[in-house]
Structure formats: structure tokens, C-alpha cells
Design a protein around this motif. Structure first.
Motif, PDB file in Angstrom:
ATOM      1  N   TRP A   1       0.630  -1.315   0.340  1.00  0.00           N
ATOM      2  CA  TRP A   1       0.394  -0.006  -0.247  1.00  0.00           C
ATOM      3  C   TRP A   1       0.565   1.473  -0.114  1.00  0.00           C
ATOM      4  O   TRP A   1       0.895   1.821  -1.013  1.00  0.00           O
TER       5      TRP A   1
ATOM      6  N   LYS B   1      -4.548  -4.095   1.130  1.00  0.00           N
ATOM      7  CA  LYS B   1      -4.807  -2.566   0.586  1.00  0.00           C
ATOM      8  C   LYS B   1      -4.071  -1.644  -0.381  1.00  0.00           C
ATOM      9  O   LYS B   1      -4.714  -2.071  -1.493  1.00  0.00           O
TER      10      LYS B   1
ATOM     11  N   GLU C   1      -2.373  -5.448   6.555  1.00  0.00           N
ATOM     12  CA  GLU C   1      -3.110  -4.968   6.032  1.00  0.00           C
ATOM     13  C   GLU C   1      -2.433  -4.238   4.586  1.00  0.00           C
ATOM     14  O   GLU C   1      -3.389  -3.822   3.675  1.00  0.00           O
TER      15      GLU C   1
END
Length: 485
Positions: free
Chosen positions: A345, A371, A367
Motif C-alpha cells: 500500500w 490494501k 493490511e
């Protein structure tokens, strides 16, 4: 008629005054006060004491008293009336004499009391007399009720406490083990219960350092046993060749450390096998060009060069860069046949220091990847290819184990053009000219000005195409068999 008050005894009857009321008999004063009644003299008038059941002689018949019809009877018939002017003699009341304690009884009681006091004193002295005991070679006097712990303190705490270890045997809390070990008259005491052991009746005690103890723990059955991961081989393709599967068994969990330990295995776990390898093109002139850190301002110009030379490439994008004009750039990459994959990300910013996912927590790692993929899908409307390149190429086994369900493969490289250092275009072109079949080439379309990278491609690509080289995406390269070296 004679008025003499006394009648001769032989008369057998007594006269009374006319209309005289009989007087109630009074008890002698001595009898009223509960005293002993003295024996009467022989010459005193007395009536024989008639006590039922006392005499063994037969009772004499009562004398018959003549009745004088002129004088009223004022006394009970059959009983003689006492002579006038004389105090009636009352019948003595039998008294039960109470014997006084003799001097011998008092003497015995006194001796018993003295003996009881002496015995109490001896017992009290025995219970309070201090005890002599040797503590680590030092002679000490302690109260009779003293315990092992009292001796330890009186001796100045001559030992060091042990430590608390976790379930793996690692130091957890210093000084949290047993306070000491104690040997009482040659017998070693249990360190966990020694403190309250009484010392009465013992002669010596020796203290040594305490022992280490394991942290408290819980044990549970039928718990999942996480599978491991094996990272094997060498090469730029890092792919999963065997999916992992958890097992089950009995697990011990440390209450302080939180560590877990497998006590018994019911079902064996199956490890994930992550293999580093090379594509085997069997000499076919196939190469994968890759570009990191875009989309950037220069990406569209780079796409023009690739289009002009019929070359395909794979773009490892940074998710937070796919916005504004970046969205259109990514759409063009897909439309022109290039592969769009993720470079996380935000390039592992923050805890990852923009270079290493392993510096981040497990949740942050996942995450970063999810993402990154989502940004591609949002821009293109298509599911992305689930391959990635970790920032800095840092993708150790522990990261793999955490995200293996998210990623099909992690991609490294064989040839580094070092364009991230912004060398001259000629040097970048020179690196491109030394490729071999199946190589993966590292370049950048983002992270700064990429004019030299674009110029290097303009120099090298026409020559390589003319020489028979084919430039494919990573997905296309992974369709080839793999080899270990």
C-alpha cells in the motif's frame, strides 16, 4: 378443792384455768437458731421425746384422764396438761449435725494446689524456653515457636532467590523463584513449603540459593496446532508448492508469557513449502521486465517505449499512488497487455521503515498487502494478479507464513539495473544487454525522475528485439517449468 398449781404425778390429769386459751408451744431458742440442744438434767421436768421409728420398745398405753363435766376441755384428749406457772417443755427437734472439715483435708488440698502451680510453671517454662540452633554454621538462639523462615531472617537472609522461567525455559522474572533451599538436620526440605516448618526439636539448618520455577500455565486438549513453513531453494520466483494445514493436539499456554507449547499431537500439521526457484525456458529467449514504485509522472512515457518495441512488462504498483492521474495510468497498463501487481500500500512506511515488512506487526503486514490489491481492483474493476514484490525484496519466512493465504508468489529479480541510483542511460542499457533466458529484470517507473531509465530502454530494447528476445509478464513467465538453479 385445792388451788395448788401443781398436781401430784400420780393424779394422772391436769387442770386448766376456766376459759383459758391454750398457748401455742414455742420452740426452744437454741432449736430456732439451728444450734445443738443440750441434754436436760435428770431433775428437770421433761416429757419423753416421742420420735416415730426411733425406739424399739413397745409404746405404753396412754393413761385415761377423768373428765370433769364442769370444766371445759382446753387441751387435746389423752395428753397431759403441763402444770400451771411452768413453761411448757417443747419436744426437741432432731438436728442433723454438720461435721467441720478436718485439718487433714485442708492440708491435702493445699499440697495439690502447690503441685498444680509447680507443674504449670514447668510446662510454661518448657514452652517458652528459647532453642539453640546452628544456622549456616552460626549459633543462634530463637523462640521455641520459630520456623525455618524465622531462622533465615535471623541469619541475615544468607541465600539468593531463584528465578521464574517461561515454559520454554527462558528467563521471565528474576528473583521470582523459591526464596531459598533449606537442609534441616541433613534432610532437604521442599522449597515450596519449607518456610513454615517448625524448628523445635532440631539442631541445625543450612540455607542455599533458591531454585528456578516455571511460570504457571494452562493445558487444553483438542487445540489447533499451527502448521509451519519451509523456505527452500534459491531463485527469483518465490512460490508455494505445498499448502499448509493445521493439526490438533494438547497445548500448554504460559499464563505470564503467553507462549504455547505442544504437549501431545493428535493430528500432525502439514507445513507450507515455499520454494525459491528459476523459470526453466529451456533456452528460449524469454525475459520479464518489471517496474516498481509507480504509477508516476514518467510512467506514460515509459509505456510509449514499451508499446513501440512490442514489449510487455509487469508493474508493481504502490497502492496509495493509484489515485488521480494514477488511476488512468493503471487502466492503460492493463489495456495494453501489461500485468499490474502490488508493491504494498505505501511501501511499508511507518513501522516498516519503507523497506521491510518484517519490522511491522502481523496485522500491519496483512493490511499493507490487502490494501495494495484493493487499490488495483478499485482502479481497474478487475481482480488483480495475486503476485507481489515486497519492499526492498525483504520477504522472510515469518512474513510468508502470515500472508500465505493472500499471495500466490513473491517475485525477486536476477538483473538489477541499479536505475534507482540514477546512473547514466548507457549504463542502464548495458545492464539490459547482459540478460539470459528466463531472467527477471528490476527497474523503476516511480520514486523520482526516471528519464535515464526511459532512455536506457530506448537504447537497449530495439537491439534485443532484433536479437530475438521476447518480453513477457510474470504470470506468463510462471507458466514455464521451474528449476532449482
Amino acid at each position: 378443792m385445792s388451788h395448788n398449781n401443781d398436781f401430784p404425778e400420780k393424779h394422772g390429769a391436769q387442770r386448766t384455768r376456766t376459759h383459758a386459751r391454750p398457748r401455742p408451744a414455742k420452740k426452744p431458742l437454741a432449736a430456732q437458731e439451728g444450734q445443738r440442744i443440750p441434754t436436760r438434767r435428770a431433775d428437770e421436768h421433761a416429757y419423753p421425746l416421742e420420735t416415730p421409728g426411733r425406739s424399739s420398745e413397745p409404746r405404753a398405753p396412754r393413761a385415761q384422764v377423768p373428765t370433769d363435766s364442769r370444766a371445759p376441755r382446753t387441751h387435746a384428749p389423752g395428753k397431759p396438761q403441763p402444770p400451771r406457772n411452768q413453761t411448757p417443755v417443747q419436744t426437741p427437734v432432731a438436728q442433723t449435725s454438720t461435721s467441720r472439715p478436718s485439718k487433714t483435708v485442708f492440708a491435702i488440698a493445699g499440697v495439690c494446689a502447690v503441685l498444680a502451680l509447680v507443674l504449670f510453671g514447668v510446662v510454661h517454662w518448657q514452652n517458652t524456653k528459647p532453642i539453640d540452633i546452628t544456622v549456616n554454621g552460626q549459633q543462634l538462639q530463637l523462640p521455641r515457636a520459630a520456623t525455618v523462615n524465622d531462622a533465615f531472617e535471623a541469619a541475615g537472609s544468607p541465600a539468593t532467590a531463584g528465578n521464574m522461567l517461561d515454559i520454554d525455559g527462558e528467563l521471565l522474572q528474576e528473583g521470582s523463584g523459591t526464596a531459598y533451599t533449606a537442609t534441616l538436620d541433613g534432610h532437604e526440605l521442599d522449597p515450596t513449603t519449607a518456610a513454615d516448618t517448625p524448628l523445635d526439636g532440631h539442631t541445625s539448618i543450612d540455607f542455599a540459593n533458591g531454585v528456578d520455577v516455571e511460570e504457571p500455565s494452562n493445558t487444553a486438549e483438542n487445540q489447533p496446532i499451527a502448521h509451519g513453513a519451509q523456505d527452500v531453494g534459491h531463485g527469483p520466483l518465490h512460490i508455494v508448492t505445498q499448502k499448509g494445514q493445521d493439526g490438533s493436539g494438547t497445548i500448554k499456554t504460559g499464563q505470564v508469557s503467553g507462549k504455547q507449547q505442544v504437549i501431545e499431537v493428535t493430528n500432525d500439521p502439514v507445513d507450507t513449502v515455499m520454494k525459491r526457484c528459476y523459470p526453466d525456458t529451456q533456452g528460449e529467449k524469454v525475459v520479464a521486465l518489471t517496474f516498481d514504485d509507480g504509477p508516476w509522472d514518467d510512467t506514460n512515457e515509459l509505456l510509449d517505449v514499451l508499446r513501440d518495441n512490442g514489449a510487455k512488462a509487469t508493474f508493481f504498483t504502490v497502492g496509495n499512488r493509484i489515485s488521480g492521474n494514477g488511476v488512468d495510468t493503471v487502466k492503460r497498463e492493463v489495456a495494453e497487455g501489461h500485468q499490474v501487481a502490488t508493491h504494498t500500500w505505501d511501501h511499508a512506511a511507518g513501522d516498516g521503515q519503507s523497506v521491510n515488512l518484517s519490522y511491522m506487526s502481523a496485522e500491519q503486514q496483512r493490511e499493507e498487502i490487502t490494501k495494495g490489491f484493493q487499490a488495483i481492483e478499485d482502479a481497474t474493476g478487475q481482480k488483480p494478479s495475486f503476485v507481489m514484490r515486497a519492499p526492498g525484496g525483504n520477504f522472510p519466512t515469518e512474513v510468508w507464513s502470515n500472508v500465505e493465504d493472500l499471495v500466490v508468489a513473491d517475485i525477486g529479480w536476477d538483473v538489477d539495473t541499479t536505475d534507482w541510483k540514477r546512473p547514466e542511460a548507457s549504463r542502464i542499457a548495458a545492464e539490459l544487454m547482459r540478460i539470459t533466458p528466463g531472467d527477471i529484470v528490476l527497474m523503476h517507473d516511480g520514486g523520482g525522475n526516471r528519464e535515464n531509465t526511459i532512455e536506457g530502454l530506448r537504447i537497449a530494447l530495439p537491439k534485443l528485439v532484433q536479437d530475438g528476445w521476447k518480453f513477457v509478464t510474470i504470470d506468463e513467465l510462471m507458466k514455464y517449468p521451474t528449476k532449482d538453479s
